[in-house]
Write an enzyme that holds these catalytic residues in place. Structure first.
Site, PDB file in Angstrom:
ATOM      1  N   TYR A 148     -20.283  32.821  52.516  1.00 32.75           N
ATOM      2  CA  TYR A 148     -19.993  34.178  52.947  1.00 32.75           C
ATOM      3  C   TYR A 148     -21.001  34.695  53.971  1.00 32.75           C
ATOM      4  CZ  TYR A 148     -16.359  34.656  49.398  1.00 32.75           C
ATOM      5  OH  TYR A 148     -15.213  34.501  48.658  1.00 32.75           O
TER       6      TYR A 148
ATOM      7  N   TYR B  77     -20.593  33.520  32.921  1.00 30.27           N
ATOM      8  CA  TYR B  77     -20.868  34.133  34.214  1.00 30.27           C
ATOM      9  C   TYR B  77     -21.093  35.636  34.073  1.00 30.27           C
ATOM     10  CZ  TYR B  77     -20.979  34.608  39.266  1.00 30.27           C
ATOM     11  OH  TYR B  77     -21.400  34.856  40.553  1.00 30.27           O
TER      12      TYR B  77
END
Length: 396
Positions: free
Chosen positions: A52, A234
């Site tokens: 990104y 996560y």
């Protein structure tokens, strides 16, 4: 030398310069084939060489004709060792930017250090004046605190209790059950120190103190939330705790910047094949199932599509940037479509070693993983000699 992929677990130890360059050019071509955007003019990307961060730099430069500075920690080729993929990506970007007549500079070093912050600020002041967009996209498993010298190492673990679920060896296709022990308090503390928002805050503080930000500067950092399948390891684990700290930092920075018209955001992005995500148990199997469905539905996006949409549909629009109840930008909206997630959950329950290739896009996952390092790119003959030593234009 003839450069072939060599992997060790979730780590690929080689990278192909031509393969990386072709993929960078493909991202540039994507942006240039879409309408130009009214966006930033002088951009700093901290963590600029892959994923990104690289996409943010490409969209800024080739979508908004912005001048850019990229900060990243990558290694040049040495002896029989190739350069890192990020080095080759950045070399290709810098060459393309120069050919397009854009100001563009690279700083290679430890973004966590005071030295690199000072060096970057000096470059901003001498070449660009002030920055109007700061993208923070650092992905590192380790951090040395610039003031205390303490070394922090992050872990990917659940909190509170042992977590058990399916996972896959994406090289072999074997689906197994994994049990992950919970993190200790010190492991949690260190993970937050590496992956939380302290360094982002330090960058903005340093830039403001040096008068290197415009009054209306925007800063954005990237996050991932994902579905309930991955939450224990996560979202509700050590990484999630660090990302909660990142979100708190975004709110603090927004308060800090808004008095002069500035803004700070977290952008929650889609699940992505990266070297980091490949190391997280459960996640590669989830991504493989997700990608199969999104590709079938025509909603699959890579980094460059996500970031182009972030800039054109969220950050640089008329009116206020749309955010969720926590103040976050949600570019993961296509992934988190409830109907899509219900289909992923059905696939998840049925997954075994015997049917993994039928029910998921595991082959596509594997291709994307090696593609991160420039391998498997169409039109490249990997049996031919390649020059591993590649210079980066405007390396400071």
């Amino acid at each position: 030398m003839i450069i072939q992929p060599k992997s060790r677990g979730f780590i690929c130890t080689t990278a192909h310069p031509l393969g990386c360059a072709v993929q960078v050019q493909e991202q540039i071509n994507y942006v240039k084939s879409h309408p130009q955007l009214s966006g930033p003019k002088n951009v700093l990307v901290v963590g600029a060489s892959t994923g990104y961060g690289l996409a943010s730099r490409i969209v800024s430069a080739f979508g908004a004709n912005a001048n850019t500075i990229g900060v990243y920690f990558d290694k040049a080729a040495e002896g029989a060792r190739t350069a890192s993929a990020g080095w080759y990506n950045s070399a290709a970007f810098e060459t393309a930017a120069a050919e397009a007549g854009l100001k563009s500079y690279s700083i290679v070093g430890d973004a966590f250090s005071n030295e690199i912050k000072a060096k970057t600020i000096d470059l901003i002041k001498s070449e660009l004046g002030k920055i109007d967009l700061v993208v923070y996209s650092v992905a590192s498993p380790r951090r040395v605190h610039p003031d205390t010298g303490e070394v922090f190492s992050s872990v990917i673990k659940p909190l509170g209790e042992v977590y058990t679920n399916k996972t896959v060896n994406f090289h072999t296709g074997e689906v197994t059950e994994v049990a992950i022990e919970p993190a200790t308090e010190d492991e949690l503390r260190q993970t937050i120190a590496v992956m939380g928002g302290e360094d982002w805050q330090m960058w903005i503080d340093a830039l403001q103190a040096a008068d290197a930000l415009t009054a209306d500067a925007t800063t954005v950092a990237y996050n991932y939330i994902g579905p309930s399948i991955t939450h224990a390891v996560y979202r509700d684990g050590t990484i999630g705790a660090a990302k909660n700290h990142l979100l708190e930092t975004a709110h603090n920075l927004n308060d800090q910047l808004k008095s002069t018209g500035g803004r700070a955001f977290i952008s929650v992005n889609k699940a992505l094949v990266t070297q980091s995500s490949s190391a997280i148990p459960v996640v590669p199997l989830y991504i493989s199932a997700l990608y199969k469905l999104m590709k079938e539905q025509g909603t699959h996006e890579g980094c460059i599509e996500q970031i182009y949409r972030l800039f054109t549909e969220r950050l640089y629009i008329d009116g206020a940037t749309p955010v969720d109840e926590d103040g976050q930008i949600r570019i993961d909206d296509l992934e988190m479509n409830p109907e899509l997630q219900a289909e992923v959950a059905k696939i998840w329950e049925a997954l075994t070693t015997e049917n993994v290739y039928d029910l998921t896009d595991l082959e596509g996952y594997r291709d994307e993983f090696f593609g991160l390092f420039g391998f498997g790119v169409e039109g490249i003959n990997y049996e031919l000699d390649s020059e591993p030593n590649v210079d980066i234009h405007n390396l400071k």
